[in-house]
Design a protein around this motif. Structure first.
Motif, PDB file in Angstrom:
ATOM      1  N   LEU A 150      15.684  -6.789 -16.441  1.00 19.51           N
ATOM      2  CA  LEU A 150      15.360  -6.451 -14.895  1.00 19.51           C
ATOM      3  C   LEU A 150      14.521  -5.334 -14.636  1.00 19.51           C
ATOM      4  CD1 LEU A 150      16.330  -6.684 -11.875  1.00 19.51           C
ATOM      5  CD2 LEU A 150      17.971  -4.977 -12.229  1.00 19.51           C
ATOM      6  N   SER A 151      14.145  -4.257 -15.601  1.00 19.56           N
ATOM      7  CA  SER A 151      13.210  -3.345 -15.542  1.00 19.56           C
ATOM      8  C   SER A 151      11.799  -3.967 -15.844  1.00 19.56           C
ATOM      9  CB  SER A 151      13.296  -2.383 -16.803  1.00 19.56           C
ATOM     10  OG  SER A 151      13.432  -3.147 -18.151  1.00 19.56           O
ATOM     11  N   ASP A 152      11.691  -4.994 -16.517  1.00 24.90           N
ATOM     12  CA  ASP A 152      10.431  -5.794 -16.906  1.00 24.90           C
ATOM     13  C   ASP A 152       9.940  -6.626 -15.500  1.00 24.90           C
ATOM     14  OD1 ASP A 152      10.005  -4.816 -19.169  1.00 24.90           O
ATOM     15  OD2 ASP A 152      10.762  -6.308 -20.270  1.00 24.90           O
ATOM     16  N   GLN A 153      11.160  -6.992 -14.879  1.00 26.05           N
ATOM     17  CA  GLN A 153      10.982  -7.883 -13.690  1.00 26.05           C
ATOM     18  C   GLN A 153      10.351  -7.129 -12.516  1.00 26.05           C
ATOM     19  OE1 GLN A 153      14.183  -9.742 -11.631  1.00 26.05           O
ATOM     20  NE2 GLN A 153      13.183 -11.391 -11.328  1.00 26.05           N
ATOM     21  N   ASN A 154      11.059  -5.827 -12.368  1.00 22.68           N
ATOM     22  CA  ASN A 154      10.854  -4.938 -11.281  1.00 22.68           C
ATOM     23  C   ASN A 154       9.305  -4.427 -11.562  1.00 22.68           C
ATOM     24  OD1 ASN A 154      11.691  -3.587  -9.020  1.00 22.68           O
ATOM     25  ND2 ASN A 154      11.377  -1.528 -10.614  1.00 22.68           N
ATOM     26  N   GLU A 155       9.002  -4.226 -12.747  1.00 24.49           N
ATOM     27  CA  GLU A 155       7.824  -3.500 -12.955  1.00 24.49           C
ATOM     28  C   GLU A 155       6.719  -4.773 -12.738  1.00 24.49           C
ATOM     29  OE1 GLU A 155       7.461  -2.221 -17.184  1.00 24.49           O
ATOM     30  OE2 GLU A 155       8.491  -0.319 -16.288  1.00 24.49           O
ATOM     31  N   ALA A 156       6.882  -6.043 -13.174  1.00 27.00           N
ATOM     32  CA  ALA A 156       5.885  -7.176 -12.673  1.00 27.00           C
ATOM     33  C   ALA A 156       5.706  -7.435 -11.212  1.00 27.00           C
ATOM     34  CB  ALA A 156       6.439  -8.416 -13.374  1.00 27.00           C
ATOM     35  N   VAL A 157       6.842  -6.994 -10.701  1.00 26.87           N
ATOM     36  CA  VAL A 157       6.727  -7.515  -9.065  1.00 26.87           C
ATOM     37  C   VAL A 157       6.009  -6.197  -8.456  1.00 26.87           C
ATOM     38  CG1 VAL A 157       8.054  -7.641  -7.059  1.00 26.87           C
ATOM     39  CG2 VAL A 157       8.894  -8.779  -9.050  1.00 26.87           C
ATOM     40  N   MET A 158       6.169  -5.080  -8.895  1.00 31.43           N
ATOM     41  CA  MET A 158       5.616  -3.726  -8.458  1.00 31.43           C
ATOM     42  C   MET A 158       4.126  -3.858  -8.578  1.00 31.43           C
ATOM     43  SD  MET A 158       8.067  -0.401  -9.165  1.00 31.43           S
ATOM     44  CE  MET A 158       9.466  -0.245  -8.169  1.00 31.43           C
ATOM     45  N   ALA A 159       3.841  -4.312  -9.820  1.00 29.14           N
ATOM     46  CA  ALA A 159       2.254  -4.649 -10.428  1.00 29.14           C
ATOM     47  C   ALA A 159       1.511  -5.732  -9.370  1.00 29.14           C
ATOM     48  CB  ALA A 159       2.080  -4.759 -11.669  1.00 29.14           C
ATOM     49  N   GLY A 160       2.431  -6.706  -9.177  1.00 25.85           N
ATOM     50  CA  GLY A 160       1.783  -7.774  -8.392  1.00 25.85           C
ATOM     51  C   GLY A 160       1.598  -7.374  -6.856  1.00 25.85           C
ATOM     52  N   VAL A 161       2.349  -6.708  -6.512  1.00 23.46           N
ATOM     53  CA  VAL A 161       2.429  -6.261  -4.926  1.00 23.46           C
ATOM     54  C   VAL A 161       1.203  -5.235  -5.085  1.00 23.46           C
ATOM     55  CG1 VAL A 161       3.320  -5.217  -3.034  1.00 23.46           C
ATOM     56  CG2 VAL A 161       4.759  -6.583  -4.199  1.00 23.46           C
ATOM     57  N   ILE A 162       1.068  -4.131  -5.774  1.00 17.43           N
ATOM     58  CA  ILE A 162       0.150  -3.141  -5.518  1.00 17.43           C
ATOM     59  C   ILE A 162      -1.036  -3.417  -6.298  1.00 17.43           C
ATOM     60  CG2 ILE A 162       0.567  -1.849  -7.683  1.00 17.43           C
ATOM     61  CD1 ILE A 162       0.424  -0.354  -4.237  1.00 17.43           C
ATOM     62  N   HIS A 163      -1.434  -4.319  -7.091  1.00 21.78           N
ATOM     63  CA  HIS A 163      -2.529  -4.565  -8.086  1.00 21.78           C
ATOM     64  C   HIS A 163      -3.984  -4.517  -7.211  1.00 21.78           C
ATOM     65  CE1 HIS A 163      -2.313  -8.549  -6.986  1.00 21.78           C
ATOM     66  NE2 HIS A 163      -3.619  -8.808  -7.517  1.00 21.78           N
ATOM     67  N   ASP A 164      -4.058  -4.988  -5.935  1.00 21.83           N
ATOM     68  CA  ASP A 164      -5.177  -5.190  -5.336  1.00 21.83           C
ATOM     69  C   ASP A 164      -5.360  -4.189  -4.291  1.00 21.83           C
ATOM     70  OD1 ASP A 164      -6.516  -7.122  -6.542  1.00 21.83           O
ATOM     71  OD2 ASP A 164      -6.184  -8.659  -5.182  1.00 21.83           O
ATOM     72  N   ILE A 165      -4.762  -2.840  -4.498  1.00 22.34           N
ATOM     73  CA  ILE A 165      -4.878  -1.754  -3.270  1.00 22.34           C
ATOM     74  C   ILE A 165      -6.194  -1.350  -3.274  1.00 22.34           C
ATOM     75  CG2 ILE A 165      -4.060   0.170  -4.914  1.00 22.34           C
ATOM     76  CD1 ILE A 165      -2.374   1.034  -2.215  1.00 22.34           C
ATOM     77  N   GLY A 166      -6.739  -1.350  -4.416  1.00 25.32           N
ATOM     78  CA  GLY A 166      -8.378  -0.653  -4.520  1.00 25.32           C
ATOM     79  C   GLY A 166      -9.330  -1.658  -3.532  1.00 25.32           C
ATOM     80  N   LYS A 167      -9.004  -2.879  -3.583  1.00 25.89           N
ATOM     81  CA  LYS A 167      -9.933  -4.065  -2.912  1.00 25.89           C
ATOM     82  C   LYS A 167      -9.733  -3.642  -1.558  1.00 25.89           C
ATOM     83  CE  LYS A 167      -9.568  -7.287  -6.505  1.00 25.89           C
ATOM     84  NZ  LYS A 167      -9.345  -8.437  -6.989  1.00 25.89           N
ATOM     85  N   LEU A 168      -8.871  -2.883  -1.082  1.00 26.04           N
ATOM     86  CA  LEU A 168      -8.919  -2.701   0.462  1.00 26.04           C
ATOM     87  C   LEU A 168     -10.028  -2.017   0.901  1.00 26.04           C
ATOM     88  CD1 LEU A 168      -5.139  -1.662   1.191  1.00 26.04           C
ATOM     89  CD2 LEU A 168      -6.208  -3.938   1.622  1.00 26.04           C
ATOM     90  N   THR A 169     -10.701  -1.327   0.270  1.00 28.51           N
ATOM     91  CA  THR A 169     -11.995  -0.696   0.614  1.00 28.51           C
ATOM     92  C   THR A 169     -13.324  -1.350   0.698  1.00 28.51           C
ATOM     93  OG1 THR A 169     -12.405   0.183  -1.397  1.00 28.51           O
ATOM     94  CG2 THR A 169     -11.339   1.649   0.032  1.00 28.51           C
TER      95      THR A 169
END
Length: 373
Positions: A150-169
């Motif tokens: 569950l911890s690995d799944q949680n980290e994967a989902v978090m990374a999936g949602v946040i990974h492109d935050i830098g591209k918002l600029t």
């Protein structure tokens, strides 16, 4: 079915798909008739770039309850992710992010069945948020299929949602562009890296989230530039992010570009096991309905056929019914059909299919009967 921009809507048109509020309340159901300009103004105020409209004599397309719930969930979570990412960019702190990821895992990270992955139409303005949501959903399903902790799944989902935050600029067109030049790839990469300090601050207690984002970025950067790719030291969450990210990006329905079919994308992944971990790709295939009964396909002979039975051992080789002469072809029988294969899917505009299951049963085939709404 037609996609009509909001500025081109006219009274009398019928909606092909439901419209939901930010909170998931049904505003307009399928087949709703836009009776007057007020209805059209209401739709414009929802912030939509356009809607799918039924043609005059077209029946309402089939949707299962799962399809409807998936569309509602996407609408709600898209707005939550947009608000949260804007908050994180401004403050470098998360507020509702863990709850967002928990909702994704609760809804799609524990399923014991495949789902039909419906792609919502994207514009350049909302691409990053919808991509982030879908990558999070795909990551949750892949991790469940892999049986990771569950911890690995949680980290994967978090990374999936946040990974492109830098591209918002980034320039809006580059945020969603499918085929980029080498110069554009460098610009995109620089913006992605520029977002990592934000991820570091917001996820200081979960350093693997940032590592997964960085590792997946490096893998794909080398892949797009035709460099040697090394995934030997990559986290499982990074390998999941690579597969989920590319699958969503290439199958996305854009206003200005046609999507690539799931079959072509997965076939391409299978040919590059150095980039796309074969176990992760299989977990993706095991999570989605792709070549299932009712899907029309094109064979490498140029013939068209209808899938009538899936093949769990090799999803690319199901049993099909030829449109040419109504012969049944079991592609899993390599002795008889070893040179015959599916090259692509023939799709309707919204990627949905329907078939007469009673006829299939009369022919002796065991098929699932989805409950259409």
């Amino acid at each position: 079915m037609l996609f009509i921009k909001c500025d081109e809507l006219k009274p009398g048109m019928r909606l092909a798909r439901p419209i939901y509020s930010k909170k998931g309340a049904l505003l307009y159901d399928r087949a709703h008739v836009l009776k007057d300009m007020q209805s059209i103004e209401n739709i414009k105020n929802f912030g939509l770039i356009g809607v799918f409209i039924l043609e005059p004599a077209e029946p309402v397309p089939p949707m299962t309850q799962d399809d409807i719930e998936f569309e509602r969930f996407q609408t709600v979570m898209y707005h939550e992710i947009m608000d949260e990412m804007e908050h994180i960019v401004k403050t470098h702190k998360q507020e509702h992010f863990p709850n967002i990821c928990a909702q994704i895992i609760k809804s799609y990270g524990n399923l014991n069945k495949k789902i039909t992955f419906q792609q919502a139409l994207r514009s350049t303005e909302d691409y990053i948020y919808k991509h982030s949501l879908n990558v999070g959903i795909l990551s949750a399903m892949i991790c469940h299929s892999l049986g990771v902790s569950l911890s690995d799944q949680n980290e994967a989902v978090m990374a999936g949602v946040i990974h492109d935050i830098g591209k918002l600029t980034l320039n809006a067109e580059l945020q969603s562009k499918l085929n980029c030049s080498q110069e554009e790839l460098s610009v995109i990469d620089a913006h992605e890296v520029a977002g990592y300090p934000i991820i570091d601050d917001a996820f200081s207690f979960l350093p693997n989230v940032r590592r997964a984002c960085n590792q997946s970025r490096k893998i794909l950067y080398d892949y797009w530039r035709n460099n040697i790719v090394d995934t030997s030291k990559a986290l499982i969450s990074a390998k999941v992010l690579v597969v989920a990210g590319v699958f969503d990006k290439e199958t996305a329905v854009r206003v200005d570009d046609a999507p690539i079919s799931e079959v072509l994308v997965i076939r391409k992944m299978m040919q590059r096991s150095d980039v796309f971990d074969h176990k992760v790709v299989k977990a993706l295939v095991d999570s989605l309905n792709i070549l299932f009964p009712g899907v029309s396909v094109e064979l490498n002979t140029g013939e068209k056929a209808l899938v009538i039975r899936t093949n769990e051992a090799d999803f690319l080789r199901p049993t099909v019914l030829s449109f040419k002469d109504n012969t049944i072809i079991d592609l899993s029988n390599r002795g008889a059909y070893g040179n015959l294969e599916i090259v692509d899917i023939m799709k309707t505009m919204d990627n949905r299919y329907i078939m007469d299951t009673s006829k299939m049963k009369a022919l002796g085939f065991s098929v699932d009967e989805p409950e259409y709404v």
